[in-house]
Design a protein around this motif. Structure first.
Motif, PDB file in Angstrom:
ATOM      1  N   ARG A 105       0.840  -1.192   0.000  1.00  0.00           N
ATOM      2  CA  ARG A 105       0.000   0.000   0.000  1.00  0.00           C
ATOM      3  C   ARG A 105       0.876   1.243   0.000  1.00  0.00           C
ATOM      4  NH1 ARG A 105      -5.376  -0.933   1.034  1.00  0.00           N
ATOM      5  NH2 ARG A 105      -5.660   1.265   1.558  1.00  0.00           N
ATOM      6  N   VAL A 106       0.292   2.328  -0.435  1.00  0.00           N
ATOM      7  CA  VAL A 106       0.997   3.596  -0.522  1.00  0.00           C
ATOM      8  C   VAL A 106       0.431   4.543   0.536  1.00  0.00           C
ATOM      9  CG1 VAL A 106       1.545   5.572  -1.989  1.00  0.00           C
ATOM     10  CG2 VAL A 106       1.440   3.279  -2.981  1.00  0.00           C
ATOM     11  N   LYS A 107       1.311   5.098   1.349  1.00  0.00           N
ATOM     12  CA  LYS A 107       0.916   6.034   2.391  1.00  0.00           C
ATOM     13  C   LYS A 107       1.173   7.457   1.900  1.00  0.00           C
ATOM     14  CE  LYS A 107      -0.181   4.864   5.939  1.00  0.00           C
ATOM     15  NZ  LYS A 107      -1.532   4.518   6.440  1.00  0.00           N
ATOM     16  N   TYR A 123       1.563  11.377   2.748  1.00  0.00           N
ATOM     17  CA  TYR A 123       1.850  12.375   3.765  1.00  0.00           C
ATOM     18  C   TYR A 123       1.785  13.764   3.131  1.00  0.00           C
ATOM     19  CZ  TYR A 123       3.477   8.321   6.395  1.00  0.00           C
ATOM     20  OH  TYR A 123       3.560   7.112   7.033  1.00  0.00           O
ATOM     21  N   LYS A 124       1.953  14.765   3.949  1.00  0.00           N
ATOM     22  CA  LYS A 124       1.782  16.124   3.451  1.00  0.00           C
ATOM     23  C   LYS A 124       2.824  16.476   2.402  1.00  0.00           C
ATOM     24  CE  LYS A 124       1.082  20.869   5.071  1.00  0.00           C
ATOM     25  NZ  LYS A 124       0.997  21.774   6.249  1.00  0.00           N
ATOM     26  N   ARG A 125       4.032  16.003   2.602  1.00  0.00           N
ATOM     27  CA  ARG A 125       5.123  16.394   1.700  1.00  0.00           C
ATOM     28  C   ARG A 125       5.784  15.219   0.981  1.00  0.00           C
ATOM     29  NH1 ARG A 125       6.590  21.663   2.415  1.00  0.00           N
ATOM     30  NH2 ARG A 125       5.815  22.723   4.287  1.00  0.00           N
ATOM     31  N   ARG A 126       5.284  14.012   1.176  1.00  0.00           N
ATOM     32  CA  ARG A 126       5.948  12.879   0.531  1.00  0.00           C
ATOM     33  C   ARG A 126       4.967  11.721   0.346  1.00  0.00           C
ATOM     34  NH1 ARG A 126       8.057   8.827   4.045  1.00  0.00           N
ATOM     35  NH2 ARG A 126       7.486   9.186   6.230  1.00  0.00           N
ATOM     36  N   ILE A 127       5.401  10.777  -0.496  1.00  0.00           N
ATOM     37  CA  ILE A 127       4.671   9.545  -0.757  1.00  0.00           C
ATOM     38  C   ILE A 127       5.558   8.399  -0.308  1.00  0.00           C
ATOM     39  CG2 ILE A 127       3.560   8.129  -2.522  1.00  0.00           C
ATOM     40  CD1 ILE A 127       3.349  10.637  -4.246  1.00  0.00           C
ATOM     41  N   ALA A 128       5.020   7.496   0.511  1.00  0.00           N
ATOM     42  CA  ALA A 128       5.802   6.386   1.040  1.00  0.00           C
ATOM     43  C   ALA A 128       5.158   5.065   0.658  1.00  0.00           C
ATOM     44  CB  ALA A 128       5.928   6.492   2.558  1.00  0.00           C
ATOM     45  N   ILE A 129       6.004   4.095   0.283  1.00  0.00           N
ATOM     46  CA  ILE A 129       5.544   2.742  -0.020  1.00  0.00           C
ATOM     47  C   ILE A 129       5.665   1.915   1.250  1.00  0.00           C
ATOM     48  CG2 ILE A 129       5.924   0.701  -1.446  1.00  0.00           C
ATOM     49  CD1 ILE A 129       7.148   2.518  -3.555  1.00  0.00           C
ATOM     50  N   SER A 130       4.545   1.417   1.719  1.00  0.00           N
ATOM     51  CA  SER A 130       4.516   0.684   2.987  1.00  0.00           C
ATOM     52  C   SER A 130       4.984  -0.749   2.778  1.00  0.00           C
ATOM     53  CB  SER A 130       3.095   0.710   3.574  1.00  0.00           C
ATOM     54  OG  SER A 130       3.063   0.018   4.804  1.00  0.00           O
ATOM     55  N   HIS A 131       6.278  -1.011   3.072  1.00  0.00           N
ATOM     56  CA  HIS A 131       6.854  -2.342   2.946  1.00  0.00           C
ATOM     57  C   HIS A 131       8.123  -2.391   3.791  1.00  0.00           C
ATOM     58  CE1 HIS A 131       8.514  -5.996   1.084  1.00  0.00           C
ATOM     59  NE2 HIS A 131       7.283  -6.241   0.680  1.00  0.00           N
ATOM     60  N   PRO A 132       8.361  -3.506   4.494  1.00  0.00           N
ATOM     61  CA  PRO A 132       9.569  -3.570   5.338  1.00  0.00           C
ATOM     62  C   PRO A 132      10.860  -3.465   4.549  1.00  0.00           C
ATOM     63  CG  PRO A 132       8.446  -5.713   5.229  1.00  0.00           C
ATOM     64  CD  PRO A 132       7.518  -4.703   4.648  1.00  0.00           C
ATOM     65  N   ASP A 133      10.846  -3.902   3.300  1.00  0.00           N
ATOM     66  CA  ASP A 133      12.028  -3.798   2.427  1.00  0.00           C
ATOM     67  C   ASP A 133      11.701  -2.781   1.336  1.00  0.00           C
ATOM     68  OD1 ASP A 133      14.127  -4.070   0.662  1.00  0.00           O
ATOM     69  OD2 ASP A 133      14.190  -6.248   0.771  1.00  0.00           O
ATOM     70  N   SER A 134      12.368  -1.652   1.366  1.00  0.00           N
ATOM     71  CA  SER A 134      12.038  -0.575   0.425  1.00  0.00           C
ATOM     72  C   SER A 134      12.253  -0.998  -1.025  1.00  0.00           C
ATOM     73  CB  SER A 134      12.881   0.670   0.744  1.00  0.00           C
ATOM     74  OG  SER A 134      14.274   0.365   0.655  1.00  0.00           O
ATOM     75  N   GLU A 135      13.332  -1.719  -1.304  1.00  0.00           N
ATOM     76  CA  GLU A 135      13.603  -2.146  -2.677  1.00  0.00           C
ATOM     77  C   GLU A 135      12.567  -3.158  -3.144  1.00  0.00           C
ATOM     78  OE1 GLU A 135      17.563  -3.532  -3.121  1.00  0.00           O
ATOM     79  OE2 GLU A 135      18.495  -1.573  -2.703  1.00  0.00           O
ATOM     80  N   ALA A 136      12.227  -4.100  -2.282  1.00  0.00           N
ATOM     81  CA  ALA A 136      11.214  -5.090  -2.653  1.00  0.00           C
ATOM     82  C   ALA A 136       9.854  -4.424  -2.835  1.00  0.00           C
ATOM     83  CB  ALA A 136      11.125  -6.180  -1.585  1.00  0.00           C
TER      84      ALA A 136
END
Length: 220
Positions: A26-28, A30-43
Protein backbone atom coordinates in the motif's frame (compact mmCIF):
# COMPACT_ATOMS: atom_id res chain seq x y z
CA UNK A 1 -10.31 -30.28 35.75
CA UNK A 2 -9.07 -27.32 33.78
CA UNK A 3 -8.07 -27.72 30.16
CA UNK A 4 -5.68 -25.27 28.60
CA UNK A 5 -6.98 -23.67 25.40
CA UNK A 6 -5.65 -25.10 22.20
CA UNK A 7 -3.28 -22.78 20.32
CA UNK A 8 -2.83 -23.02 16.58
CA UNK A 9 0.71 -22.11 15.66
CA UNK A 10 1.62 -21.77 12.01
CA UNK A 11 4.65 -23.76 11.00
CA UNK A 12 7.70 -21.84 9.76
CA UNK A 13 7.21 -23.40 6.30
CA UNK A 14 3.67 -22.06 6.03
CA UNK A 15 4.69 -18.67 7.35
CA UNK A 16 7.46 -18.37 4.77
CA UNK A 17 5.59 -19.94 1.85
CA UNK A 18 6.98 -18.27 -1.25
CA UNK A 19 4.49 -19.94 -3.60
CA UNK A 20 1.74 -17.54 -2.48
CA UNK A 21 1.28 -14.51 -4.76
CA UNK A 22 3.05 -11.38 -3.57
CA UNK A 23 0.75 -8.70 -2.21
CA UNK A 24 1.09 -5.23 -3.71
CA UNK A 25 2.27 -2.85 -0.98
CA UNK A 26 0.00 0.00 0.00
CA UNK A 27 1.00 3.60 -0.52
CA UNK A 28 0.92 6.03 2.39
CA UNK A 29 0.29 9.69 1.62
CA UNK A 30 1.85 12.38 3.77
CA UNK A 31 1.78 16.12 3.45
CA UNK A 32 5.12 16.39 1.70
CA UNK A 33 5.95 12.88 0.53
CA UNK A 34 4.67 9.54 -0.76
CA UNK A 35 5.80 6.39 1.04
CA UNK A 36 5.54 2.74 -0.02
CA UNK A 37 4.52 0.68 2.99
CA UNK A 38 6.85 -2.34 2.95
CA UNK A 39 9.57 -3.57 5.34
CA UNK A 40 12.03 -3.80 2.43
CA UNK A 41 12.04 -0.58 0.43
CA UNK A 42 13.60 -2.15 -2.68
CA UNK A 43 11.21 -5.09 -2.65
CA UNK A 44 8.29 -2.70 -2.15
CA UNK A 45 9.29 -0.61 -5.15
CA UNK A 46 9.74 -3.75 -7.25
CA UNK A 47 6.31 -5.13 -6.34
CA UNK A 48 4.64 -1.79 -7.01
CA UNK A 49 6.43 -1.43 -10.35
CA UNK A 50 5.19 -4.91 -11.36
CA UNK A 51 1.64 -3.98 -10.37
CA UNK A 52 1.74 -0.77 -12.42
CA UNK A 53 3.53 -2.32 -15.40
CA UNK A 54 6.37 0.18 -15.04
CA UNK A 55 9.64 -0.55 -16.81
CA UNK A 56 11.89 0.89 -14.11
CA UNK A 57 11.96 2.88 -10.88
CA UNK A 58 11.58 6.28 -12.55
CA UNK A 59 8.56 5.11 -14.55
CA UNK A 60 6.99 3.64 -11.42
CA UNK A 61 7.34 6.86 -9.42
CA UNK A 62 6.09 8.92 -12.36
CA UNK A 63 2.93 6.85 -12.79
CA UNK A 64 2.42 6.79 -9.02
CA UNK A 65 2.55 10.58 -8.74
CA UNK A 66 0.03 10.91 -11.57
CA UNK A 67 -2.31 8.43 -9.90
CA UNK A 68 -2.04 10.32 -6.61
CA UNK A 69 -3.22 13.50 -8.35
CA UNK A 70 -6.06 11.62 -10.03
CA UNK A 71 -7.18 10.14 -6.71
CA UNK A 72 -8.06 13.54 -5.24
CA UNK A 73 -11.31 13.71 -3.29
CA UNK A 74 -12.30 17.11 -1.96
CA UNK A 75 -9.05 18.68 -3.22
CA UNK A 76 -6.97 16.17 -1.23
CA UNK A 77 -5.36 12.90 -2.40
CA UNK A 78 -7.22 9.91 -1.02
CA UNK A 79 -5.38 6.76 0.06
CA UNK A 80 -8.38 4.46 -0.32
CA UNK A 81 -9.09 5.79 -3.81
CA UNK A 82 -5.42 5.39 -4.73
CA UNK A 83 -5.37 1.81 -3.41
CA UNK A 84 -8.40 1.00 -5.57
CA UNK A 85 -6.72 2.45 -8.67
CA UNK A 86 -3.49 0.51 -8.08
CA UNK A 87 -5.40 -2.71 -7.42
CA UNK A 88 -7.41 -2.27 -10.63
CA UNK A 89 -4.27 -1.66 -12.69
CA UNK A 90 -2.70 -4.76 -11.18
CA UNK A 91 -5.73 -6.87 -12.11
CA UNK A 92 -5.58 -5.69 -15.75
CA UNK A 93 -1.83 -6.50 -15.75
CA UNK A 94 -0.26 -4.06 -18.25
CA UNK A 95 2.51 -5.76 -20.22
CA UNK A 96 4.53 -2.81 -21.52
CA UNK A 97 4.91 0.95 -21.15
CA UNK A 98 2.08 1.76 -23.55
CA UNK A 99 -0.32 -0.47 -21.66
CA UNK A 100 0.89 0.98 -18.35
CA UNK A 101 0.04 4.52 -19.47
CA UNK A 102 -3.22 3.52 -21.14
CA UNK A 103 -4.47 1.50 -18.16
CA UNK A 104 -3.57 4.36 -15.80
CA UNK A 105 -5.68 6.66 -17.94
CA UNK A 106 -8.50 4.12 -17.93
CA UNK A 107 -8.73 3.92 -14.14
CA UNK A 108 -8.46 7.72 -13.88
CA UNK A 109 -11.31 8.19 -16.37
CA UNK A 110 -13.36 5.60 -14.49
CA UNK A 111 -12.85 7.44 -11.19
CA UNK A 112 -13.83 10.73 -12.82
CA UNK A 113 -16.94 9.11 -14.33
CA UNK A 114 -18.01 7.77 -10.95
CA UNK A 115 -17.55 11.24 -9.45
CA UNK A 116 -19.89 12.58 -12.12
CA UNK A 117 -22.37 9.82 -11.33
CA UNK A 118 -22.26 10.82 -7.67
CA UNK A 119 -22.82 14.50 -8.52
CA UNK A 120 -25.71 13.53 -10.78
CA UNK A 121 -27.36 11.58 -7.98
CA UNK A 122 -26.87 14.36 -5.43
CA UNK A 123 -28.20 17.35 -7.38
CA UNK A 124 -31.78 18.35 -8.10
CA UNK A 125 -30.89 21.36 -10.24
CA UNK A 126 -31.92 20.69 -13.85
CA UNK A 127 -29.10 22.76 -15.38
CA UNK A 128 -26.48 20.99 -13.29
CA UNK A 129 -27.98 17.62 -14.14
CA UNK A 130 -27.67 18.36 -17.86
CA UNK A 131 -24.05 19.46 -17.55
CA UNK A 132 -23.05 16.50 -15.40
CA UNK A 133 -24.88 14.10 -17.73
CA UNK A 134 -22.91 15.41 -20.72
CA UNK A 135 -19.64 15.01 -18.82
CA UNK A 136 -20.57 11.50 -17.70
CA UNK A 137 -21.49 10.52 -21.26
CA UNK A 138 -18.16 11.78 -22.62
CA UNK A 139 -16.18 9.99 -19.93
CA UNK A 140 -18.07 6.76 -20.55
CA UNK A 141 -17.38 6.97 -24.29
CA UNK A 142 -13.72 7.72 -23.60
CA UNK A 143 -13.45 4.69 -21.33
CA UNK A 144 -15.02 2.44 -23.97
CA UNK A 145 -12.58 3.78 -26.58
CA UNK A 146 -9.67 3.13 -24.22
CA UNK A 147 -10.77 -0.47 -23.70
CA UNK A 148 -10.96 -0.93 -27.47
CA UNK A 149 -7.51 0.62 -27.90
CA UNK A 150 -6.08 -1.74 -25.28
CA UNK A 151 -7.60 -4.76 -27.03
CA UNK A 152 -6.23 -3.61 -30.41
CA UNK A 153 -2.77 -3.13 -28.94
CA UNK A 154 -2.78 -6.55 -27.30
CA UNK A 155 -4.01 -8.24 -30.49
CA UNK A 156 -1.66 -6.37 -32.86
CA UNK A 157 0.88 -9.22 -32.88
CA UNK A 158 -1.56 -11.83 -34.16
CA UNK A 159 -0.39 -13.55 -37.33
CA UNK A 160 -2.49 -14.16 -40.42
CA UNK A 161 -3.82 -17.70 -40.84
CA UNK A 162 -2.45 -19.52 -43.91
CA UNK A 163 -4.56 -22.30 -45.43
CA UNK A 164 -2.27 -25.01 -46.76
CA UNK A 165 -4.84 -27.62 -47.83
CA UNK A 166 -7.52 -26.88 -50.42
CA UNK A 167 -10.36 -29.27 -51.26
CA UNK A 168 -12.56 -28.72 -54.34
CA UNK A 169 -15.63 -30.88 -54.80
CA UNK A 170 -16.83 -32.27 -58.15
CA UNK A 171 -18.14 -29.53 -60.39
CA UNK A 172 -16.44 -26.82 -58.36
CA UNK A 173 -13.76 -24.37 -59.47
CA UNK A 174 -10.77 -22.88 -57.70
CA UNK A 175 -9.24 -19.47 -58.39
CA UNK A 176 -5.45 -19.50 -58.33
CA UNK A 177 -3.71 -16.25 -57.46
CA UNK A 178 -4.16 -13.28 -55.18
CA UNK A 179 -7.84 -12.65 -54.56
CA UNK A 180 -9.28 -9.42 -53.19
CA UNK A 181 -12.94 -9.42 -52.20
CA UNK A 182 -14.99 -6.23 -51.93
CA UNK A 183 -18.69 -6.65 -51.19
CA UNK A 184 -20.03 -8.56 -54.22
CA UNK A 185 -16.90 -8.20 -56.41
CA UNK A 186 -14.04 -10.71 -56.57
CA UNK A 187 -10.91 -9.65 -58.45
CA UNK A 188 -8.35 -12.37 -59.19
CA UNK A 189 -4.81 -12.20 -60.50
CA UNK A 190 -5.40 -12.76 -64.22
CA UNK A 191 -1.90 -14.02 -64.93
CA UNK A 192 -2.04 -16.77 -62.33
CA UNK A 193 -5.54 -17.82 -63.35
CA UNK A 194 -4.55 -17.98 -67.04
CA UNK A 195 -1.47 -20.06 -66.27
CA UNK A 196 -3.64 -22.51 -64.35
CA UNK A 197 -5.98 -22.86 -67.35
CA UNK A 198 -9.00 -21.75 -65.37
CA UNK A 199 -9.67 -18.37 -66.99
CA UNK A 200 -9.17 -17.81 -70.77
CA UNK A 201 -6.87 -14.96 -71.60
CA UNK A 202 -8.77 -14.06 -74.81
CA UNK A 203 -12.15 -14.85 -76.27
CA UNK A 204 -12.63 -17.19 -79.24
CA UNK A 205 -12.94 -14.36 -81.78
CA UNK A 206 -9.52 -12.94 -80.96
CA UNK A 207 -7.88 -16.37 -81.21
CA UNK A 208 -9.44 -17.00 -84.70
CA UNK A 209 -8.28 -13.56 -85.85
CA UNK A 210 -4.69 -14.26 -84.74
CA UNK A 211 -4.76 -17.67 -86.44
CA UNK A 212 -5.96 -16.14 -89.74
CA UNK A 213 -3.23 -13.51 -89.70
CA UNK A 214 -0.61 -16.19 -89.05
CA UNK A 215 -1.83 -18.27 -92.04
CA UNK A 216 -1.77 -15.23 -94.35
CA UNK A 217 1.78 -14.45 -93.30
CA UNK A 218 2.87 -18.02 -94.06
CA UNK A 219 1.35 -18.05 -97.58
CA UNK A 220 2.90 -14.68 -98.38
Amino acid sequence: MTTAPTRHIASPLAANDRSAPAVTPRVKLYKRRIAISHPDSEAGERLLAEALGAADRDAMHGILRQLVKASVVGQKPDEANLAFMISTIRSIAPKDSIEAMLVSQMVSVHVAAMRCACHLACTDDLAQQEGVTRALTRLSRTFAAQVEALNRHRNSDERAITVQNLSVQDGGRAIVGNVTQHAHLIVADPGAATDAGLVPSRDAGEREHDRAEAMQGATA
